[in-house]
Structures are given as structure tokens and as C-alpha cells.
Design a protein around this motif. Structure first.
Motif, PDB file in Angstrom:
ATOM      1  N   ARG A  59      30.565  91.586   5.740  1.00  0.00           N
ATOM      2  CA  ARG A  59      31.910  91.720   6.517  1.00  0.00           C
ATOM      3  C   ARG A  59      32.659  90.482   6.491  1.00  0.00           C
ATOM      4  NH1 ARG A  59      29.709  93.994  11.844  1.00  0.00           N
ATOM      5  NH2 ARG A  59      31.813  93.478  12.583  1.00  0.00           N
ATOM      6  N   ILE A  60      31.810  89.548   6.430  1.00  0.00           N
ATOM      7  CA  ILE A  60      32.332  87.903   6.348  1.00  0.00           C
ATOM      8  C   ILE A  60      32.515  87.690   5.020  1.00  0.00           C
ATOM      9  CG2 ILE A  60      31.651  85.372   6.402  1.00  0.00           C
ATOM     10  CD1 ILE A  60      29.293  86.211   8.577  1.00  0.00           C
ATOM     11  N   VAL A  61      32.094  88.307   3.933  1.00  0.00           N
ATOM     12  CA  VAL A  61      32.620  87.939   2.649  1.00  0.00           C
ATOM     13  C   VAL A  61      33.789  88.796   2.302  1.00  0.00           C
ATOM     14  CG1 VAL A  61      32.075  88.202   0.124  1.00  0.00           C
ATOM     15  CG2 VAL A  61      30.260  87.212   1.886  1.00  0.00           C
ATOM     16  N   SER A  62      33.893  89.995   2.897  1.00  0.00           N
ATOM     17  CA  SER A  62      34.941  90.713   2.794  1.00  0.00           C
ATOM     18  C   SER A  62      36.269  90.245   3.172  1.00  0.00           C
ATOM     19  CB  SER A  62      34.705  92.187   3.087  1.00  0.00           C
ATOM     20  OG  SER A  62      33.659  92.866   2.482  1.00  0.00           O
ATOM     21  N   ALA A  63      36.183  89.903   4.546  1.00  0.00           N
ATOM     22  CA  ALA A  63      37.393  89.227   5.192  1.00  0.00           C
ATOM     23  C   ALA A  63      37.915  87.866   4.596  1.00  0.00           C
ATOM     24  CB  ALA A  63      36.944  89.026   6.598  1.00  0.00           C
ATOM     25  N   THR A  64      36.741  87.216   3.803  1.00  0.00           N
ATOM     26  CA  THR A  64      37.100  86.232   3.192  1.00  0.00           C
ATOM     27  C   THR A  64      37.807  86.287   2.016  1.00  0.00           C
ATOM     28  OG1 THR A  64      35.164  84.825   4.094  1.00  0.00           O
ATOM     29  CG2 THR A  64      36.191  83.780   2.203  1.00  0.00           C
ATOM     30  N   ASN A  65      37.346  87.308   1.237  1.00  0.00           N
ATOM     31  CA  ASN A  65      37.969  87.696   0.024  1.00  0.00           C
ATOM     32  C   ASN A  65      39.437  88.267   0.313  1.00  0.00           C
ATOM     33  OD1 ASN A  65      36.161  87.062  -1.934  1.00  0.00           O
ATOM     34  ND2 ASN A  65      35.112  88.997  -1.643  1.00  0.00           N
ATOM     35  N   MET A  96      37.860  77.294   8.305  1.00  0.00           N
ATOM     36  CA  MET A  96      36.682  77.649   7.424  1.00  0.00           C
ATOM     37  C   MET A  96      36.817  78.694   6.425  1.00  0.00           C
ATOM     38  SD  MET A  96      32.587  77.648   7.684  1.00  0.00           S
ATOM     39  CE  MET A  96      32.859  79.292   7.943  1.00  0.00           C
ATOM     40  N   LEU A  97      37.082  79.774   6.911  1.00  0.00           N
ATOM     41  CA  LEU A  97      37.111  80.995   6.077  1.00  0.00           C
ATOM     42  C   LEU A  97      38.289  81.111   5.139  1.00  0.00           C
ATOM     43  CD1 LEU A  97      35.393  83.658   8.233  1.00  0.00           C
ATOM     44  CD2 LEU A  97      34.333  82.049   6.716  1.00  0.00           C
ATOM     45  N   GLY A  98      39.400  80.803   6.146  1.00  0.00           N
ATOM     46  CA  GLY A  98      40.666  80.700   5.089  1.00  0.00           C
ATOM     47  C   GLY A  98      40.713  79.529   3.867  1.00  0.00           C
ATOM     48  N   ARG A  99      40.221  78.404   4.285  1.00  0.00           N
ATOM     49  CA  ARG A  99      40.188  77.333   3.163  1.00  0.00           C
ATOM     50  C   ARG A  99      39.209  77.904   2.275  1.00  0.00           C
ATOM     51  NH1 ARG A  99      41.405  71.831   4.118  1.00  0.00           N
ATOM     52  NH2 ARG A  99      39.625  71.690   2.845  1.00  0.00           N
ATOM     53  N   TRP A 100      38.153  78.388   2.593  1.00  0.00           N
ATOM     54  CA  TRP A 100      37.013  79.256   1.589  1.00  0.00           C
ATOM     55  C   TRP A 100      37.680  79.836   0.749  1.00  0.00           C
ATOM     56  CZ3 TRP A 100      31.891  82.411   2.634  1.00  0.00           C
ATOM     57  CH2 TRP A 100      31.124  82.288   1.611  1.00  0.00           C
ATOM     58  N   HIS A 101      38.596  80.884   1.334  1.00  0.00           N
ATOM     59  CA  HIS A 101      39.086  81.916   0.337  1.00  0.00           C
ATOM     60  C   HIS A 101      40.082  81.143  -0.687  1.00  0.00           C
ATOM     61  CE1 HIS A 101      41.687  85.073  -1.033  1.00  0.00           C
ATOM     62  NE2 HIS A 101      42.727  84.529  -0.613  1.00  0.00           N
ATOM     63  N   TRP A 102      40.715  80.164   0.057  1.00  0.00           N
ATOM     64  CA  TRP A 102      41.817  79.389  -0.863  1.00  0.00           C
ATOM     65  C   TRP A 102      41.096  78.642  -2.162  1.00  0.00           C
ATOM     66  CZ3 TRP A 102      42.923  73.719  -0.390  1.00  0.00           C
ATOM     67  CH2 TRP A 102      43.848  73.271  -0.988  1.00  0.00           C
ATOM     68  N   GLN A 103      39.816  78.168  -1.842  1.00  0.00           N
ATOM     69  CA  GLN A 103      39.083  77.463  -2.828  1.00  0.00           C
ATOM     70  C   GLN A 103      38.216  78.322  -3.592  1.00  0.00           C
ATOM     71  OE1 GLN A 103      37.732  74.434   0.401  1.00  0.00           O
ATOM     72  NE2 GLN A 103      38.277  73.065  -1.511  1.00  0.00           N
ATOM     73  N   ALA A 343      58.201  57.637  -3.789  1.00  0.00           N
ATOM     74  CA  ALA A 343      57.967  57.729  -5.069  1.00  0.00           C
ATOM     75  C   ALA A 343      56.459  57.892  -5.438  1.00  0.00           C
ATOM     76  CB  ALA A 343      58.446  56.204  -5.859  1.00  0.00           C
ATOM     77  N   LEU A 344      55.717  57.811  -4.250  1.00  0.00           N
ATOM     78  CA  LEU A 344      54.261  57.862  -4.317  1.00  0.00           C
ATOM     79  C   LEU A 344      53.763  59.207  -3.903  1.00  0.00           C
ATOM     80  CD1 LEU A 344      53.085  54.625  -2.540  1.00  0.00           C
ATOM     81  CD2 LEU A 344      53.149  55.053  -4.810  1.00  0.00           C
ATOM     82  N   PRO A 345      52.857  59.958  -4.498  1.00  0.00           N
ATOM     83  CA  PRO A 345      52.379  61.158  -4.253  1.00  0.00           C
ATOM     84  C   PRO A 345      51.946  61.204  -2.742  1.00  0.00           C
ATOM     85  CG  PRO A 345      50.978  60.554  -6.232  1.00  0.00           C
ATOM     86  CD  PRO A 345      52.048  59.249  -5.536  1.00  0.00           C
ATOM     87  N   PRO A 346      52.550  62.226  -1.856  1.00  0.00           N
ATOM     88  CA  PRO A 346      52.146  62.302  -0.457  1.00  0.00           C
ATOM     89  C   PRO A 346      50.763  62.484  -0.247  1.00  0.00           C
ATOM     90  CG  PRO A 346      54.350  63.367  -0.605  1.00  0.00           C
ATOM     91  CD  PRO A 346      53.650  63.094  -2.101  1.00  0.00           C
ATOM     92  N   ALA A 347      50.254  62.175   0.925  1.00  0.00           N
ATOM     93  CA  ALA A 347      48.806  62.584   1.331  1.00  0.00           C
ATOM     94  C   ALA A 347      48.855  63.925   2.180  1.00  0.00           C
ATOM     95  CB  ALA A 347      47.926  61.240   1.970  1.00  0.00           C
ATOM     96  N   TYR A 348      48.096  64.752   1.725  1.00  0.00           N
ATOM     97  CA  TYR A 348      48.269  66.056   2.306  1.00  0.00           C
ATOM     98  C   TYR A 348      46.858  66.633   2.979  1.00  0.00           C
ATOM     99  CZ  TYR A 348      52.586  66.809  -0.148  1.00  0.00           C
ATOM    100  OH  TYR A 348      54.039  66.928  -0.571  1.00  0.00           O
ATOM    101  N   ASN A 349      47.095  66.748   4.269  1.00  0.00           N
ATOM    102  CA  ASN A 349      45.689  67.367   4.959  1.00  0.00           C
ATOM    103  C   ASN A 349      46.129  68.856   4.998  1.00  0.00           C
ATOM    104  OD1 ASN A 349      43.185  67.318   6.348  1.00  0.00           O
ATOM    105  ND2 ASN A 349      44.494  67.424   8.339  1.00  0.00           N
ATOM    106  N   VAL A 350      45.018  69.711   4.485  1.00  0.00           N
ATOM    107  CA  VAL A 350      45.055  70.985   4.459  1.00  0.00           C
ATOM    108  C   VAL A 350      44.735  72.039   5.585  1.00  0.00           C
ATOM    109  CG1 VAL A 350      44.671  73.074   3.018  1.00  0.00           C
ATOM    110  CG2 VAL A 350      44.799  70.934   1.937  1.00  0.00           C
ATOM    111  N   GLU A 351      45.622  72.552   6.156  1.00  0.00           N
ATOM    112  CA  GLU A 351      45.355  73.596   7.291  1.00  0.00           C
ATOM    113  C   GLU A 351      45.575  74.883   7.069  1.00  0.00           C
ATOM    114  OE1 GLU A 351      44.047  72.243  10.290  1.00  0.00           O
ATOM    115  OE2 GLU A 351      44.722  70.126   9.798  1.00  0.00           O
ATOM    116  N   PHE A 352      44.947  75.824   7.855  1.00  0.00           N
ATOM    117  CA  PHE A 352      44.843  77.301   7.695  1.00  0.00           C
ATOM    118  C   PHE A 352      45.202  77.921   9.120  1.00  0.00           C
ATOM    119  CE2 PHE A 352      43.043  81.445   8.019  1.00  0.00           C
ATOM    120  CZ  PHE A 352      43.959  82.028   6.920  1.00  0.00           C
ATOM    121  N   ASP A 353      46.343  78.561   9.228  1.00  0.00           N
ATOM    122  CA  ASP A 353      46.697  79.200  10.373  1.00  0.00           C
ATOM    123  C   ASP A 353      47.292  80.452  10.125  1.00  0.00           C
ATOM    124  OD1 ASP A 353      49.349  78.452   9.592  1.00  0.00           O
ATOM    125  OD2 ASP A 353      49.431  76.583  10.964  1.00  0.00           O
TER     126      ASP A 353
END
Length: 483
Positions: A59-65, A96-103, A343-353
């Protein structure tokens, strides 16, 4: 101030010395099993999980997928039915699970193992090509989860053809880098070289997600704690010149008010190896110098001040003449900005909501000026040039380099030398670093002549680094201090 991933991220150590990032860890009423069990579940005979436990894993894997906020939230509600999960733990698990899906894009179960109330699932990650490990501890009497953990990249096994030639190694690294860039999970530069010859060098992904500007070679990135290796090299140059000694104490160079009151007798060698016992905003030492390892930025901040006292010029100016010029590093600098440079690449912190994956800019990555602890801006090409100059004896002698990359076990540092990080194992030495929205990797592989560099503005490059390590770093190259 630059923070090392060592300082900010949990790691597990397996029996073979490999360390792995612990992506998240949620503890219930009981503690989970040790991290090595997570890794070795795939490598030894094991019992299958009980049907009820296996169902939870699936169920955890299915929801993550599925990967949506709603699907993951429903999963959490169902798993903790009747038990109120603290809000911060709920947010952590959801993220964690949202980012895991993204990655991962898609996770496919490969193996299931169980031992008592613990169960493991090894999963093939479609995006990274690695295997990840999901670990669960149940409380049988309450029929609920007691502990939950995820480790990404527990097993990286490139095809034999990918290690046959340097061309094949470069091709495998290129394929993963581009796959992650296409998925939106990596943006930055990757470089692989052998004996001074660049095998692969590419900028990929979206550098600026507001303007949709693509990353390009020559972009400068915050190299975070990789700058510690530059600071250590400058200190060792001064040692070679007889201008200071590793046994000199901090009080010889910095007076009261410039250092902790109790740190006058701290030897330089213990600061280089993070065994000094100092912490910021404390006049007392947390332990006797030279007795144990504690990775703290503050010591390297003070080493930058020592360099200024000895050289008579700001540390960045000293770096420019002592290191950048002989190494032909033309794009490495200390930025002093009061606002973000577009002119510089911005630094991005990745969030999931509830909106999905969200990129939050971290202006401090640009507006916090570098110190001896890190935070310089550079390019992958410049870091490659630095590595070449360092390993070939153009910055310090081969004898001094061997000192730097020898773990200072006599001081309590089992996998850190003088400014050289050795915790990757397999003869890998160099330095890495990460802050929210900036990551850097500089890895060399024994005396083989291989150099790997990664710079990014989202902290997601570990699969690329792990693949480089698997393609090169598992081969034994030196039997000396770099092991």
C-alpha cells in the motif's frame, strides 16, 4: 555558512564501509532495526513477510507510485487508523513519499524480506536505475506501524558493458544525468575525467524555473563545503613554506575575542580533521582536542582567519594567488551580494504539499558570503582544474597530499583526513557539501586519475554520484593512506 551533507543528513554504514543517505526516518513506539539490515536484506536468504505486513508495504508503494497529495494523505490516514500522528511526523512522511515519487517515477518490488516484526522491500527505481529499500516495523499487539524508514540507492549495479571502457562509463553517466534532467529532478553540471582528459562534461536541466532558462556550461554555483578542501590546501601550503606548523595552536594566530576563550591551545591539525572540540557561540570545548571526530563548520571558519593572519591578506585574495592562479581556475570567486543576482542559477529547496512538488528559492545561498568553511562560487571545469593541480603535485607535494588524504585515526577521525573526506569508501577521496538549494561533489578515486564533479541547484544529485562511484570507485587503486 556552508553545511556539509555529513552534518545535515543521516547516514548508514554497511559492513563493507559504504555509507548511504537516509532519506527519512519516522519512529513510532519502538525503534527500527539497524541500517545495515536495510541494505543486506537483498543479499541473504530471508523469510517472506506475513500477509498483513506485506499488504502495508504494498500500500505504501502503491500510494507512492500514484504520488499525489491526496493518495499519500489517504495512505497515512489508513495506516495510522485510530492513532493520532503528530503533525510534524505526518508532514515528514508525506514529504518523503511525495519526493520519493518525484525521484523515482515508478517503483517496482524486487524482493521482500521479514524478520520478526520487521519487514523490508527492495524496489527498482525506474528513474535512477538503482534499488531503494523500504523498511517497516510493526507493533503486533496494537496492529500498527512502530517504525518506518526509506533508504535510496542501497544497490547500484551498472551493467558490465558500462565499465568496459571510459567511453562506456561516460555514456552510462550521460544517460542517467539526462534522464534525471528530463524528469526535472536534476539541474546543474556533471564532469567526468581521466588522467586530465575530460570524458563527459555537460550542463543539463532548468537552471531558473521562473524564466525557464536552461543550465549552461560556465554557470557558477555555490560549492558549499567543498571549499573546505581549498582551505585545507592553503593551510598545507603554508605548512610546506614553514609559515605555520600543524602543531601550532590557535592562540598563536587569533587573540581573545577572535576565537573561543578556551580554544587558545587547540592545535591546527585537530581543526583540519574536525577533532578540535570547538562550537560556535561557546567559549568552552565540547571535548578534548584530538580525541574524537565532530564535523562542525566553525573550525574551518577560523582557519580562514588564520590564513589571513599569516598571509596578511583576505583569505579569498590569498586563494586567488596561491591556488586559483597555479590551478588556472578562472571562474572561482567569493561573492559579496546584498540581493540575489538574477544572472546566477537560483538555489531551490524542494518541498511537497497539496500543490505537488514545489521549488522554494533560498536567497541565502547567494547572499551569505563565503568563509574558510565554504560558500565559494565556482564551475565544474574550475573544480576539475583544482583536482588536477592537487593530485599532480602542483599545489602541494605528493607527500603532503598523502598526509591530507590519510584518515586521522590517531585523532579520532576514522574517515576524514586534513580537509579530505574519505567516507565514501572504495578509495574515494575529495569533498562534498550541501545547503538547501546547492550541492557540490568533488571525488577522486585513489591514484587512478579519475575525477568526478557535480554541481547543482537542487540537492538531488546523489544517484549520479553513486553511479560514478559504482563505475569507477569500487576498483582498488591505492593501498596507501587513501584507503
Amino acid at each position: 555558512m556552508s553545511l556539509s551533507r555529513r552534518a545535515s543528513t543521516g547516514v548508514c554504514t554497511t559492513a563493507i564501509g559504504r555509507r548511504l543517505r537516509l532519506a527519512a526516518y519516522l519512529r513510532g513506539a519502538v525503534a527500527v532495526a539497524s541500517c545495515p539490515a536495510l541494505v543486506h536484506a537483498q543479499e541473504r536468504p530471508c523469510d517472506a513477510p506475513a500477509p498483513a505486513v506485506d499488504s502495508v508495504l504494498q500500500r505504501i508503494v502503491s500510494a507512492t507510485n500514484v504520488g499525489t497529495f491526496v493518495a499519500i494523505d489517504r495512505l497515512i490516514d489508513s495506516l495510522w487508523n485510530g492513532t493520532r500522528m503528530p503533525a510534524e511526523r505526518r508532514v515528514a512522511m508525506r514529504s518523503m513519499l511525495g519526493r520519493w515519487h518525484w525521484q523515482s517515477t515508478m517503483l517496482t518490488p524486487v524482493r521482500r524480506c521479514a524478520s520478526g516484526a520487521s519487514a523490508y522491500m527492495i524496489l527498482a527505481n525506474a528513474q535512477s536505475g538503482e534499488q531503494d529499500s523500504l523498511h517497516l516495523v510493526m507493533i503486533p499487539a496494537a496492529n500498527r506501524i512502530g517504525g518506518f524508514a526509506l533508504v535510496q540507492g542501497v544497490h547500484v549495479q551498472p551493467d558490465a558493458k558500462d565499465t568496459a571502457t571510459d567511453t562506456a562509463r561516460a555514456s552510462a553517466l550521460r544517460a542517467l544525468t539526462r534522464r534525471m534532467a528530463a524528469a526535472g529532478t536534476f539541474a546543474g553540471e556533471v564532469l567526468l575525467a581521466h588522467d586530465g582528459r575530460i570524458l563527459y562534461h555537460e550542463a543539463v536541466g532548468t537552471a531558473n524555473r521562473a524564466s525557464m532558462r536552461a543550465a549552461k556550461l560556465g554557470d557558477v554555483f555555490n560549492i558549499t563545503s567543498t571549499g573546505k578542501l581549498i582551505t585545507a590546501t592553503a593551510i598545507m601550503q603554508l605548512v610546506e613554506q614553514g609559515r605555520l606548523s600543524l602543531d601550532d595552536t590557535l592562540g598563536k594566530f587569533l587573540g581573545p575575542g577572535e576565537r573561543p576563550a578556551g580554544a587558545a591551545g587547540v592545535p591546527i591539525r585537530t581543526i583540519l580533521s574536525h577533532t578540535d572540540g570547538m562550537t560556535r557561540d561557546s567559549d568552552s570545548l565540547s571535548f578534548r582536542p584530538g580525541t574524537r571526530f565532530s564535523y562542525v563548520n566553525y573550525g574551518y571558519f577560523l582557519l580562514g582567519q588564520v590564513i589571513e593572519k599569516v598571509s596578511g591578506k583576505p583569505f579569498a585574495e590569498h586563494f586567488a594567488s596561491a591556488i586559483f592562479a597555479p590551478a588556472q581556475m578562472r571562474s572561482t570567486m567569493r561573492l559579496v551580494l546584498t540581493q540575489v543576482d538574477p544572472a546566477l542559477p537560483p538555489a531551490y529547496n524542494v518541498e511537497f504539499d497539496s500543490t505537488g512538488i514545489r521549488f522554494e528559492t533560498n536567497p541565502l545561498a547567494q547572499t551569505t558570503a563565503a568563509t574558510g568553511a565554504g560558500g565559494l562560487f565556482s564551475t565544474s571545469l574550475d573544480l576539475f582544474r583544482f583536482a588536477e593541480a592537487l593530485r599532480t603535485g602542483r599545489l602541494v607535494s605528493k607527500t603532503t597530499l598523502e598526509q591530507m588524504r590519510t584518515p586521522r585515526r590517531e585523532l579520532g577521525a576514522t574517515d576524514y583526513g586534513f580537509g579530505v573526506d574519505l567516507f565514501r569508501g572504495h578509495n574515494v577521496w575529495g569533498h562534498s557539501g550541501a545547503i538547501p538549494g546547492a550541492e557540490s561533489e568533488l571525488e577522486l578515486y585513489g591514484d587512478s586519475g579519475y575525477v568526478f564533479v557535480l554541481l547543482g541547484n537542487v540537492v538531488t544529485g546523489d544517484p549520479i554520484r553513486r553511479l560514478a562511484n559504482a563505475l569507477i570507485g569500487t576498483r582498488p587503486f591505492c593501498a596507501g593512506g587513501c584507503v
